[in-house]
Write an enzyme that holds these catalytic residues in place. Structure first.
Site, PDB file in Angstrom:
ATOM      1  N   ASP A  27     -65.930 -43.942 102.625  1.00  0.00           N
ATOM      2  CA  ASP A  27     -65.773 -43.777 101.048  1.00  0.00           C
ATOM      3  C   ASP A  27     -67.461 -42.621 100.720  1.00  0.00           C
ATOM      4  O   ASP A  27     -68.228 -42.446 100.244  1.00  0.00           O
ATOM      5  CB  ASP A  27     -66.775 -44.849 100.311  1.00  0.00           C
ATOM      6  CG  ASP A  27     -66.917 -45.694 100.912  1.00  0.00           C
ATOM      7  OD1 ASP A  27     -67.325 -45.845 102.277  1.00  0.00           O
ATOM      8  OD2 ASP A  27     -68.612 -46.362 100.436  1.00  0.00           O
ATOM      9  N   ASP A  60     -69.826 -48.026 108.999  1.00  0.00           N
ATOM     10  CA  ASP A  60     -70.836 -47.605 108.177  1.00  0.00           C
ATOM     11  C   ASP A  60     -71.853 -45.599 109.030  1.00  0.00           C
ATOM     12  O   ASP A  60     -71.663 -45.185 109.785  1.00  0.00           O
ATOM     13  CB  ASP A  60     -71.976 -48.299 108.853  1.00  0.00           C
ATOM     14  CG  ASP A  60     -73.351 -48.176 108.500  1.00  0.00           C
ATOM     15  OD1 ASP A  60     -74.371 -47.493 107.812  1.00  0.00           O
ATOM     16  OD2 ASP A  60     -74.335 -49.149 108.562  1.00  0.00           O
ATOM     17  N   TYR A  66     -59.550 -54.937 101.564  1.00  0.00           N
ATOM     18  CA  TYR A  66     -60.144 -55.283 100.395  1.00  0.00           C
ATOM     19  C   TYR A  66     -61.790 -54.577  99.637  1.00  0.00           C
ATOM     20  O   TYR A  66     -61.549 -54.316  98.261  1.00  0.00           O
ATOM     21  CB  TYR A  66     -60.771 -57.395 100.776  1.00  0.00           C
ATOM     22  CG  TYR A  66     -61.691 -57.837  99.457  1.00  0.00           C
ATOM     23  CD1 TYR A  66     -61.371 -58.636  98.338  1.00  0.00           C
ATOM     24  CD2 TYR A  66     -63.361 -57.558  99.846  1.00  0.00           C
ATOM     25  CE1 TYR A  66     -62.055 -58.975  97.477  1.00  0.00           C
ATOM     26  CE2 TYR A  66     -64.039 -57.907  98.614  1.00  0.00           C
ATOM     27  CZ  TYR A  66     -63.680 -58.883  97.667  1.00  0.00           C
ATOM     28  OH  TYR A  66     -63.801 -59.321  96.876  1.00  0.00           O
ATOM     29  N   ASN A  89     -69.650 -54.019 121.320  1.00  0.00           N
ATOM     30  CA  ASN A  89     -70.271 -53.008 121.196  1.00  0.00           C
ATOM     31  C   ASN A  89     -69.562 -52.170 121.461  1.00  0.00           C
ATOM     32  O   ASN A  89     -69.291 -51.042 122.017  1.00  0.00           O
ATOM     33  CB  ASN A  89     -71.853 -53.195 121.709  1.00  0.00           C
ATOM     34  CG  ASN A  89     -72.735 -54.631 121.504  1.00  0.00           C
ATOM     35  OD1 ASN A  89     -72.300 -55.506 122.860  1.00  0.00           O
ATOM     36  ND2 ASN A  89     -73.131 -54.806 120.868  1.00  0.00           N
ATOM     37  N   GLU A 104     -58.725 -49.306 116.430  1.00  0.00           N
ATOM     38  CA  GLU A 104     -59.269 -49.382 114.889  1.00  0.00           C
ATOM     39  C   GLU A 104     -60.762 -49.885 115.157  1.00  0.00           C
ATOM     40  O   GLU A 104     -60.867 -51.082 115.619  1.00  0.00           O
ATOM     41  CB  GLU A 104     -58.901 -50.586 114.167  1.00  0.00           C
ATOM     42  CG  GLU A 104     -59.694 -50.234 112.503  1.00  0.00           C
ATOM     43  CD  GLU A 104     -58.975 -50.880 111.726  1.00  0.00           C
ATOM     44  OE1 GLU A 104     -60.067 -50.820 110.471  1.00  0.00           O
ATOM     45  OE2 GLU A 104     -58.658 -52.501 111.823  1.00  0.00           O
TER      46      GLU A 104
END
Length: 254
Positions: A148, A114, A202, A92, A40
């Site tokens: 999202d 992001d 969350y 990184n 992940e």
């Protein structure tokens, strides 16, 4: 966190001075099994990594993030629960190929990355990163994107289409159109994927409460062929995700 046996810290600032000798040896030196390895990337607090490990004890999961304060939460939880199939790598993502050898990883998860609307080379689904993934992901390995961001989802769709990558599943409204209230399995989604997608972080719950669609895509990444960037203009997201800087006045980006 330095005492956590499930955390390996190799940020870019130290990788040239401290050799990482476990490349190619994650199964033998840490997990002590021959099970598949799933990454992940940008794991944040590790909620998804830990959640996946709970559901699938016969798969090894490694969460990767540069922020140690984020990783701490998931690493501590994994230790407290005795999850032996979990590890965390603080580094990184730009140098992720330094830590895994050829064919060492079976799948990659990108959860709420992001969107990097201003810089294509920082997007985790750009060809810049896809070429790095090819160095350690098995041929036809699977990449999952859960987001999202309409911008990132649209860009990834265009990138996949431009390179004719096999799409295994795609939806623009995961919880509204696919999982639904009755939790029935969509006829195009296998049971394994359905169970995994039921894991919420969350911030994911916060976005759902705000009425934002959660988008999901699952595609294969073959080793053959040169990858090309899609030549498209994409409308920027018109909202600001949690703790992300405000976007510029631009309306579209490549």
């Amino acid at each position: 966190m330095e005492t956590f046996r499930n955390v390996f810290q190799y940020p870019f600032s130290v990788i040239s001075e401290i050799p990482f000798d476990m490349k190619g040896g994650w199964r033998t030196q840490y997990f002590h099994n021959d099970n598949p390895i799933v990454l992940e990337l940008g794991c944040g607090k590790g909620e998804y990594t830990v959640g996946l490990a709970r559901v699938y004890p016969d798969i090894n999961f490694i969460g990767v993030d540069i922020k140690g304060a984020r990783i701490y939460t998931g690493a501590r939880q994994a230790l407290e629960e005795g999850l032996e199939n979990v590890a965390f790598l603080r580094t990184n993502i730009e140098i992720i190929d330094r830590f895994f050898c050829e064919d060492e990883v079976q799948e990659i998860w990108l959860t709420f990355s992001d969107p990097q609307m201003k810089n294509v080379h920082k997007r985790l689904t750009s060809t810049f990163f896809m070429n790095r993934y090819r160095r350690f992901l098995v041929d036809e390995g699977i990449v999952h994107l859960k987001t999202d961001s309409n911008f990132l989802f649209t860009y990834t769709t265009c990138m996949v289409n431009a390179n004719h990558l096999p799409v295994l599943y795609r939806t623009e409204d995961l919880y509204g159109n696919v999982l639904g209230r009755d939790e029935t399995v969509d006829d195009q989604m296998d049971q394994k994927t359905h169970e995994i997608l039921g894991i919420h972080t969350y911030y994911e719950n916060q976005w759902i409460e705000r009425g934002l669609n959660i988008r999901y895509m699952k595609f294969r990444l073959p080793h053959n062929g040169e990858l090309v960037e899609p030549d498209v203009e994409i409308e920027l997201d018109d909202y600001r995700s949690y703790k992300r800087p405000k976007r510029s006045g631009l309306l579209t980006s490549r």
